[in-house]
Design a protein around this motif. Structure first.
Motif, PDB file in Angstrom:
ATOM      1  N   LEU A   1      41.688  42.963  55.292  1.00  0.00           N
ATOM      2  CA  LEU A   1      41.754  42.728  53.840  1.00  0.00           C
ATOM      3  C   LEU A   1      43.177  42.408  53.387  1.00  0.00           C
ATOM      4  N   ILE A   2      43.298  41.315  52.665  1.00  0.00           N
ATOM      5  CA  ILE A   2      44.605  40.935  52.101  1.00  0.00           C
ATOM      6  C   ILE A   2      44.482  40.945  50.571  1.00  0.00           C
ATOM      7  N   MET A   3      45.294  41.767  49.941  1.00  0.00           N
ATOM      8  CA  MET A   3      45.254  41.889  48.476  1.00  0.00           C
ATOM      9  C   MET A   3      46.450  41.143  47.903  1.00  0.00           C
ATOM     10  N   LEU A   4      46.189  40.159  47.055  1.00  0.00           N
ATOM     11  CA  LEU A   4      47.272  39.432  46.401  1.00  0.00           C
ATOM     12  C   LEU A   4      47.455  40.021  44.997  1.00  0.00           C
ATOM     13  N   ARG A   5      48.665  40.422  44.677  1.00  0.00           N
ATOM     14  CA  ARG A   5      48.893  41.122  43.409  1.00  0.00           C
ATOM     15  C   ARG A   5      50.006  40.471  42.602  1.00  0.00           C
ATOM     16  N   ASP A   6      49.858  40.570  41.294  1.00  0.00           N
ATOM     17  CA  ASP A   6      50.839  39.966  40.395  1.00  0.00           C
ATOM     18  C   ASP A   6      51.174  40.996  39.312  1.00  0.00           C
ATOM     19  N   ASP A   7      52.449  41.143  39.010  1.00  0.00           N
ATOM     20  CA  ASP A   7      52.860  42.114  37.983  1.00  0.00           C
ATOM     21  C   ASP A   7      52.201  41.843  36.638  1.00  0.00           C
ATOM     22  N   GLN A   8      51.810  40.582  36.412  1.00  0.00           N
ATOM     23  CA  GLN A   8      51.201  40.221  35.124  1.00  0.00           C
ATOM     24  C   GLN A   8      49.675  40.414  35.127  1.00  0.00           C
ATOM     25  N   ASP A   9      49.116  40.924  36.221  1.00  0.00           N
ATOM     26  CA  ASP A   9      47.671  41.203  36.217  1.00  0.00           C
ATOM     27  C   ASP A   9      47.359  42.123  35.041  1.00  0.00           C
ATOM     28  N   HIS A  10      46.172  41.989  34.497  1.00  0.00           N
ATOM     29  CA  HIS A  10      45.719  42.864  33.408  1.00  0.00           C
ATOM     30  C   HIS A  10      45.857  44.324  33.871  1.00  0.00           C
ATOM     31  N   SER A  11      46.274  45.213  32.941  1.00  0.00           N
ATOM     32  CA  SER A  11      46.521  46.598  33.361  1.00  0.00           C
ATOM     33  C   SER A  11      45.274  47.251  33.978  1.00  0.00           C
ATOM     34  N   GLN A  12      44.094  46.897  33.471  1.00  0.00           N
ATOM     35  CA  GLN A  12      42.864  47.469  34.037  1.00  0.00           C
ATOM     36  C   GLN A  12      42.606  46.910  35.441  1.00  0.00           C
ATOM     37  N   VAL A  13      42.990  45.656  35.642  1.00  0.00           N
ATOM     38  CA  VAL A  13      42.810  45.046  36.972  1.00  0.00           C
ATOM     39  C   VAL A  13      43.713  45.759  37.978  1.00  0.00           C
ATOM     40  N   LYS A  14      44.940  46.081  37.543  1.00  0.00           N
ATOM     41  CA  LYS A  14      45.855  46.811  38.438  1.00  0.00           C
ATOM     42  C   LYS A  14      45.205  48.116  38.886  1.00  0.00           C
ATOM     43  N   LYS A  15      44.590  48.822  37.926  1.00  0.00           N
ATOM     44  CA  LYS A  15      43.925  50.091  38.268  1.00  0.00           C
ATOM     45  C   LYS A  15      42.761  49.833  39.215  1.00  0.00           C
ATOM     46  N   ARG A  16      41.985  48.781  38.888  1.00  0.00           N
ATOM     47  CA  ARG A  16      40.821  48.455  39.710  1.00  0.00           C
ATOM     48  C   ARG A  16      41.232  48.208  41.173  1.00  0.00           C
ATOM     49  N   ILE A  17      42.352  47.478  41.345  1.00  0.00           N
ATOM     50  CA  ILE A  17      42.785  47.150  42.711  1.00  0.00           C
ATOM     51  C   ILE A  17      43.093  48.452  43.464  1.00  0.00           C
ATOM     52  N   ASN A  18      43.821  49.373  42.809  1.00  0.00           N
ATOM     53  CA  ASN A  18      44.173  50.635  43.471  1.00  0.00           C
ATOM     54  C   ASN A  18      42.925  51.442  43.828  1.00  0.00           C
ATOM     55  N   ILE A  19      42.002  51.525  42.862  1.00  0.00           N
ATOM     56  CA  ILE A  19      40.801  52.335  43.112  1.00  0.00           C
ATOM     57  C   ILE A  19      39.959  51.698  44.222  1.00  0.00           C
ATOM     58  N   THR A  20      39.797  50.369  44.134  1.00  0.00           N
ATOM     59  CA  THR A  20      38.986  49.662  45.140  1.00  0.00           C
ATOM     60  C   THR A  20      39.565  49.892  46.526  1.00  0.00           C
ATOM     61  N   ASN A  21      40.888  49.765  46.605  1.00  0.00           N
ATOM     62  CA  ASN A  21      41.565  49.979  47.881  1.00  0.00           C
ATOM     63  C   ASN A  21      41.191  51.330  48.478  1.00  0.00           C
ATOM     64  N   SER A  22      41.263  52.364  47.639  1.00  0.00           N
ATOM     65  CA  SER A  22      40.983  53.701  48.175  1.00  0.00           C
ATOM     66  C   SER A  22      39.508  53.846  48.563  1.00  0.00           C
TER      67      SER A  22
END
Ligand code: F6R
Length: 354
Positions: A272-293
């Motif tokens: 799995l490769i996660m591409l992340r951007d500081d400008q992602d929506h704040s909820q998306v940032k949370k979603r990425i962290n939760i999904t990862n776990s």
């Protein structure tokens, strides 16, 4: 397995010099600006109600990138058409941009012909082929870019003229500074990513080594990283000759996340490769962290890549450049020439014959 620090062997495998094209990518963007700025569009100054970009594969992605870059700036809709047929809402007040590196892609030519019969303006960006011929015959604007490159290695030539044309039509702000800053950071990035930089420090070589024998799954978000994820997927397919899949947040949380539950004996070969951007929506940032776990244990590994830079253009290119190099190193490690896309050529030939 090939030692990707052995430049001589690498060059023997990479017969059509895909790595060279990648290394010269910043200069390609500089040249693309010069080419595009020379095109005169003054005769076509009617303000359009809609922008439609026509293009497939390595050419079509320039449309996807344009859409994501400009969605927050344009006051008219922008649509990327990747099929034979135009949508019914396109009419003579639509500005079309037909992007086909070869100029011979049937879907793009079909879109061009329909746009012309609507009486709309079509700007063509191509190295020649049927598209250049048609544009000349119809006396429509044409940007001719250099020949003999794989379309996917010509992203600068294909994208920058689209941005310059939209600026010349007065639809967007001048992008010169953003393009120049992007080129400067690409030059900086290549110090680390080029074949001459050893795998002790080269991020692309390191990632390629981790991907040997694995199926990459690339996740991005609805913003720029989603399109970058598509580009990574296509580059793993076309350069690396491996299956690869992509998806985007937040939609993937409503379906795909559940799919990583069974078949662990198979999914352990996925990476799995996660591409992340500081400008992602704040909820998306949370979603990425939760999904990862929730799902990380189902993969052979998880790798996070963050965009770098100020403008959207600089940030999207910062990750595209890493993905492009990684996909080429992946092919070379396996002793495969990254450039030929035999299946695409055979398919197009057979389609033309039948
Ligand atoms: C090959 C490649 C393909 C082509 C596609 C459309 O390098 O990237 O995805 O881009 O088959 O062809 P063109 O770009 O010539 O319109």
């Amino acid at each position: 397995m090939i030692d990707i620090d052995d430049i001589v062997t690498m060059k023997e495998i990479d017969k059509e010099d895909m790595l060279g094209f990648l290394e010269r990518f910043p200069e390609q963007c500089e040249e693309a600006m010069t080419i595009a700025k020379k095109v005169n569009l003054t005769a076509f100054s009617n303000k359009p109600a809609l922008i439609v970009i026509l293009g497939m594969g390595g050419s079509g992605i320039s449309g996807d990138i344009t859409r994501v870059l400009l969605e927050d700036e344009l006051s008219i809709p922008i649509y990327v058409n990747k099929d034979y047929k135009l949508p019914k809402f396109a009419d003579k007040n639509t500005l079309f941009l037909a992007v086909s590196y070869s100029g011979n892609t049937e879907e793009t030519l079909s879109g061009f012909d329909q746009a012309v019969s609507l009486g709309a303006t079509v700007v063509s960006i191509t190295s020649g082929g049927g598209l250049a011929k048609r544009a000349k015959e119809k006396n429509l604007p044409l940007v001719i870019i250099p020949k003999d490159i794989q379309p996917r290695a010509a992203l600068g030539y294909l994208l920058i003229p689209v941005l310059v044309a939209l600026e010349k039509f007065g639809l967007i702000e001048d992008k010169t500074t953003e393009i120049e800053e992007t080129i400067a950071s690409l030059k900086q990035a290549r110090e680390n990513l080029s074949p001459g930089s050893s795998s002790d420090e080269n991020r692309a070589k390191q990632l390629a080594e981790r991907l040997i024998g694995k199926i990459p799954i690339i996740y991005g978000s609805g913003g720029i990283t989603g399109i970058a994820a598509l580009r990574w997927k296509c580059q793993f397919n076309e350069n690396g000759k491996v299956p690869a899949f992509y998806n985007v947040f937040p939609e993937l949380n409503h379906n795909e996340t559940v799919g990583w539950e069974l078949l662990e004996d198979i999914t352990e070969r996925f990476f799995l490769i996660m591409l992340r951007d500081d400008q992602d929506h704040s909820q998306v940032k949370k979603r990425i962290n939760i999904t990862n776990s929730l799902i990380q244990d189902h993969f052979d590994g998880v790798f996070e890549v963050r965009t770098k830079g100020k403008s959207m253009l600089e940030r999207i290119f910062s990750i595209i450049y890493l993905g492009d190099f990684t996909s080429v190193y992946l092919a070379v490690i396996e002793g495969i020439d990254p450039s030929p896309v035999e299946r695409i050529s055979v398919l197009k030939k057979r389609l033309a014959e039948e």
